[in-house]
Design a protein around this motif. Structure first.
Motif, mmCIF file in Angstrom:
data_model
loop_
_atom_site.group_PDB
_atom_site.id
_atom_site.type_symbol
_atom_site.label_atom_id
_atom_site.label_comp_id
_atom_site.label_asym_id
_atom_site.label_seq_id
_atom_site.Cartn_x
_atom_site.Cartn_y
_atom_site.Cartn_z
ATOM 1 N N UNK A 241 21.039 23.909 -18.306
ATOM 2 C CA UNK A 241 21.450 23.907 -16.896
ATOM 3 C C UNK A 241 21.669 22.472 -16.413
ATOM 4 N N UNK A 242 20.770 21.570 -16.841
ATOM 5 C CA UNK A 242 20.922 20.160 -16.465
ATOM 6 C C UNK A 242 22.233 19.597 -17.031
ATOM 7 N N UNK A 243 22.479 19.922 -18.321
ATOM 8 C CA UNK A 243 23.692 19.390 -18.954
ATOM 9 C C UNK A 243 24.948 19.898 -18.237
ATOM 10 N N UNK A 244 24.906 21.197 -17.811
ATOM 11 C CA UNK A 244 26.041 21.741 -17.080
ATOM 12 C C UNK A 244 26.267 20.948 -15.798
ATOM 13 N N UNK A 245 25.176 20.764 -15.040
ATOM 14 C CA UNK A 245 25.253 20.040 -13.754
ATOM 15 C C UNK A 245 25.800 18.620 -13.990
ATOM 16 N N UNK A 246 25.252 17.981 -15.025
ATOM 17 C CA UNK A 246 25.620 16.590 -15.305
ATOM 18 C C UNK A 246 27.110 16.478 -15.635
ATOM 19 N N UNK A 247 27.552 17.353 -16.547
ATOM 20 C CA UNK A 247 28.960 17.246 -16.959
ATOM 21 C C UNK A 247 29.912 17.734 -15.863
ATOM 22 N N UNK A 248 29.444 18.686 -15.042
ATOM 23 C CA UNK A 248 30.288 19.138 -13.932
ATOM 24 C C UNK A 248 30.589 17.961 -13.012
ATOM 25 N N UNK A 249 29.530 17.220 -12.647
ATOM 26 C CA UNK A 249 29.740 16.081 -11.751
ATOM 27 C C UNK A 249 30.457 14.928 -12.446
ATOM 28 N N UNK B 227 32.785 15.256 -14.698
ATOM 29 C CA UNK B 227 34.207 15.594 -14.792
ATOM 30 C C UNK B 227 34.873 15.576 -13.410
ATOM 31 N N UNK B 228 34.158 16.135 -12.402
ATOM 32 C CA UNK B 228 34.779 16.191 -11.085
ATOM 33 C C UNK B 228 34.605 14.893 -10.297
ATOM 34 N N UNK B 229 33.847 13.952 -10.865
ATOM 35 C CA UNK B 229 33.647 12.661 -10.199
ATOM 36 C C UNK B 229 32.737 12.755 -8.994
ATOM 37 N N UNK B 230 31.872 13.745 -8.966
ATOM 38 C CA UNK B 230 30.986 13.947 -7.821
ATOM 39 C C UNK B 230 29.878 12.910 -7.684
ATOM 40 N N UNK B 231 29.515 12.259 -8.804
ATOM 41 C CA UNK B 231 28.421 11.290 -8.728
ATOM 42 C C UNK B 231 28.725 10.186 -7.719
ATOM 43 N N UNK B 232 29.967 9.678 -7.801
ATOM 44 C CA UNK B 232 30.350 8.567 -6.931
ATOM 45 C C UNK B 232 30.377 9.031 -5.471
ATOM 46 N N UNK B 233 30.887 10.235 -5.286
ATOM 47 C CA UNK B 233 31.037 10.760 -3.936
ATOM 48 C C UNK B 233 29.683 11.081 -3.304
ATOM 49 N N UNK C 196 16.861 10.956 -8.041
ATOM 50 C CA UNK C 196 15.623 10.725 -8.806
ATOM 51 C C UNK C 196 15.231 11.981 -9.574
ATOM 52 N N UNK C 197 15.275 13.107 -8.889
ATOM 53 C CA UNK C 197 14.861 14.355 -9.539
ATOM 54 C C UNK C 197 15.811 14.697 -10.687
ATOM 55 N N UNK C 198 17.101 14.644 -10.401
ATOM 56 C CA UNK C 198 18.067 15.129 -11.390
ATOM 57 C C UNK C 198 18.342 14.121 -12.498
ATOM 58 N N UNK C 199 18.323 12.840 -12.179
ATOM 59 C CA UNK C 199 18.715 11.872 -13.211
ATOM 60 C C UNK C 199 17.526 11.216 -13.896
ATOM 61 N N UNK C 200 16.329 11.326 -13.319
ATOM 62 C CA UNK C 200 15.152 10.760 -14.001
ATOM 63 C C UNK C 200 14.218 11.874 -14.461
#
Lengths: 563, 201
Positions: free
Chosen positions: B60-68, B70-76, B125-129
């Motif tokens: 589930x984490x990998x899905x969330x990570x790759x979704x963002x 690919x869609x560039x959501x991290x920056x946004x 923090x929760x999702x990336x650490x």
């Protein structure tokens, strides 16, 4: 004057060298072979005829010649040979070696000893196939075992699957798993080739009397090193415990060190006839144990005798065996124990630290044993009595040294101090190792099918063994067990206590929290220190409490202020 | 539908699946940590549920990570900008005081910037650490002998256990606060509703 004398010496020396060279080279091999045709193509290293038949100075030579002496050249071998039984029996070099054609008619042992019965040799065929005569009758100095398994082109055996603990050594349990895999995957289509390679000092020392069994079958026997080679798609090698293939056997000397030997029991007390020792012999002394045992599944119809599990010739008492050594006692019959315990998560890991009876004999008392060991690059080696003797001398009482405050319990500080001082003295990485062991055996092992809920018997804060923790110290004769304070496990630094984690010891208990709040203010820091890893729970629960309190205040404010 | 569309469908589905996984993991983890609490009868099945839901969380984490990714959501949505940092005191003031007075939330979520500064810090923090840390330590626990050398590098089982448990506590702290703060929308259910429909009132 000195100059002239120097020249004379030089001239005389040159003349001597020339004389020698001429005397050897004066007769050519071809000249000899002219008459002695049958020696055409003779071969004795690079030697010429004249080098052995030294009394020939011209051709034709005298009819009566001296017999050449082998020891003119082979002096060291001759020295060895003089100590051999063959030399006493007046057997000469030529009786075994063809002096003119070294590789022809070379006689091996079997030429003179074709029908040796080896009547007293146990497992005769196995021994005679595995090793040659010199292994027992010569002077062997080192032995290696090479085990080769050809899996064909299949890649069924992988290094990481067989060396489960990654210590680069296959032990008894891992070998058992490997055999199981081979049987299952290859269905017996492969052959395990065992090669016992023995290096002898000099083949010319041969004794009639063979070496004793203990020469190989003892703790420090001949075979110190064994290598397992797996040939499949990829070939790889790994060290393997040589004791798997050359097991230990009792000796009189060792017997004297066993608990039976020490209590003055002599051979004839048990070996009353040439028949195997029966249970009746054991129950002469161990009647109370037998009373429990005879009602159990093992004893049903005499299925399992005492000696099937117990080896009265072992130096180590049952108490001194490590968990994995104890597992091996059961595994002699219950070979499929790994497969049968597949339901148990981390099966192999459990068997590394647990013995069968910790679950299958519920009435046995369980304890936790700690011992001191030196951590090497590849494996961890327990400190022996000799190591302690070297550091503290033979008269020192190690128990008193560790237990510095003399309360007959080892606290965390005492253990850390002792380990650190050992580290300084030995200049090695000393660590504390541990295992769960049965300290008081109850002989009813009939408990089966324990799958349900059994985990929580050990993985609990109040598991039985937390009340029986001992540090085992090797003594000159046996082991010394000193009680260890219960709080040690949650707070001892990970640098000295590496391998044991059964979760229970790092979970906080209600009593711990109560003790903290009831304690005197000055005592609190000390209690916090002893909580160690339990502090995680302590902090966690406290923070959750504050979060809820904060939320409650927030909710109240939302309601009150809105109004 | 009324309001701004801020949560795309894949993220909404991911959120509820992940929420379910986390709750199962917390419940089973609780029994693993405190065996006296007997939620499931068989302790072994608790271990297995925890293990397989742990794997599910990693996926589930990998899905969330790759979704963002690919869609560039991290920056946004997750990158902390200078304006965000400047907005923190106002945001804190709102939660500590303004909210009681019924004032307006200083941050208005939009499709391109859905989280306020504090949300960005917390979620990142929760999702990336902590999610990667807890998944990784959990995977090491799944076959201790297999990962023996790795575990020893970390400092042994007790340290591994400590890291896993500390991360788990942080998840629990987070979840409690997260659940409470989900009620701080315009109406008590506003945020929850937007995570179902995608539209924030």
């Amino acid at each position: 004057m000195i100059y002239k004398r120097y020249i004379t010496v030089c001239l005389l020396f040159t003349a001597f060298i020339f004389y020698n060279l001429l005397s050897f080279a004066s007769i050519l091999n071809e000249d000899c072979l002219g008459c002695h045709e049958k020696f055409t193509g003779f071969n004795h290293g690079k030697a010429n005829c004249n080098e052995c038949h030294r009394d020939i100075t011209s051709i034709p030579h005298d009819e009566k010649l001296k017999k050449p002496l082998c020891n003119t050249c082979h002096r060291p071998t001759d020295e060895y040979y003089k100590k051999s039984i063959h030399s006493f029996k007046k057997i000469n070099c030529k009786d075994c070696h063809n002096t003119h054609f070294l590789n022809k008619d070379k006689k091996t042992c079997i030429h003179c000893h074709p029908n040796v019965t080896h009547k007293t040799l146990p497992a005769k065929e196995k021994h005679l196939n595995a090793v040659d005569c010199l292994a027992c009758h010569g002077k062997a100095k080192a032995g290696n075992i090479n085990i080769q398994i050809n899996t064909g082109k299949k890649d069924v055996i992988k290094l990481k699957d067989i060396d489960r603990d990654g210590n680069n050594l296959i032990d008894f349990i891992e070998w058992d798993i490997l055999l199981n895999t081979i049987n299952k995957e290859l269905k017996g289509k492969t052959e395990i080739i065992k090669n016992y390679d023995i290096k002898t000092d000099n083949p010319h020392i041969v004794n009639k009397k063979s070496v004793s069994c203990n020469f190989c079958h003892s703790e420090d026997g001949l075979f110190r090193y064994a290598r397992l080679i797996i040939k499949g798609k990829k070939t790889f090698e790994i060290n393997i415990d040589p004791k798997i293939f050359v097991h230990e056997l009792p000796s009189i000397e060792d017997y004297k060190k066993t608990i039976h030997g020490k209590k003055g029991i002599i051979c004839s007390d048990c070996h009353i006839s040439d028949k195997p020792v029966s249970d009746r012999i054991c129950l002469k002394c161990h009647e109370d144990i037998y009373d429990v045992y005879k009602k159990t599944a093992h004893a049903k119809d005499g299925a399992t005798k005492c000696t099937d599990c117990h080896n009265p010739h072992k130096i180590k008492t049952y108490k001194e065996l490590s968990a994995s050594e104890r597992v091996m006692v059961c595994a002699r019959c219950h070979k499929d124990y790994i497969d049968k315990h597949k339901w148990l998560p981390n099966t192999v890991l459990h068997f590394k630290y647990l013995e069968c009876s910790s679950c299958h004999s519920p009435e046995s008392k369980k304890g936790m044993l700690f011992s001191l060991a030196v951590k090497g690059e590849k494996d961890t080696k327990a400190l022996s009595y000799v190591d302690f003797e070297k550091i503290f001398g033979s008269k020192a009482d190690i128990g008193n040294i560790i237990d510095s405050n003399g309360d007959n319990t080892i606290s965390m500080d005492e253990l850390i101090f002792f380990v650190n001082s050992l580290r300084k003295k030995l200049n090695k990485d000393v660590v504390v190792t541990s295992s769960i062991a049965v300290t008081e055996v109850h002989h009813n092992y009939s408990e089966k099918n324990l799958k349900s809920k059994v985990c929580t018997e050990c993985h609990m804060t109040d598991a039985p063994f937390y009340n029986y923790m001992y540090l085992a110290l090797p003594q000159k004769d046996g082991m010394l067990f000193i009680p260890v304070k219960g709080t040690i496990l949650s707070a001892i630094p990970t640098s000295i206590f590496i391998d044991l984690c059964i979760i229970g010891e790092t979970k906080i208990k209600h009593d711990d929290i109560k003790a903290f709040f009831n304690a005197d203010f000055r005592e609190k820091p000390k209690i916090l220190k002893e909580l160690g890893f339990k502090l995680i729970d302590f902090m966690g629960i406290t923070i959750i409490f504050f979060i809820f309190a904060g939320i409650l205040v927030h909710i109240l404010l939302r309601i009150v202020v809105k109004k | 539908m009324k309001g701004t569309y801020i949560h795309p469908l894949p993220i909404r589905i991911w959120h509820w699946i992940n929420a379910f996984i986390v709750i199962v993991l917390i419940i089973t983890g609780l029994q693993l940590r405190i065996p006296y609490i007997s939620i499931f009868e068989n302790y072994r099945s608790v271990i297995l549920i925890h293990k397989y839901f742990g794997y599910a969380m990693t996926i589930s984490f990998l899905f969330w990570f790759f979704y963002y990714m690919i869609t560039g959501g991290f920056k946004k949505h997750y990158l902390l900008k200078i304006t965000d940092i400047k907005a923190i005191p106002n945001q804190v003031k709102y939660y500590m005081y303004g909210i009681f007075k019924g004032k307006k939330n200083p941050h208005t979520p939009s499709k391109d910037n859905k989280f306020n500064a504090m949300q960005k810090i917390t979620y990142a923090t929760i999702m990336l650490i902590f999610t990667p840390v807890i998944s990784f330590t959990g995977i090491l626990f799944s076959d201790i002998l297999y990962f023996f050398t790795w575990i020893n590098v970390i400092g042994g089982l007790r340290v591994l256990d400590a890291i896993h448990v500390i991360s788990a506590y942080i998840f629990v702290f987070y979840l409690i606060v997260h659940l409470y703060m989900s009620t701080l929308g315009k109406k008590i259910y506003s945020h929850t509703k937007s995570m179902i429909t995608g539209y924030e009132d």
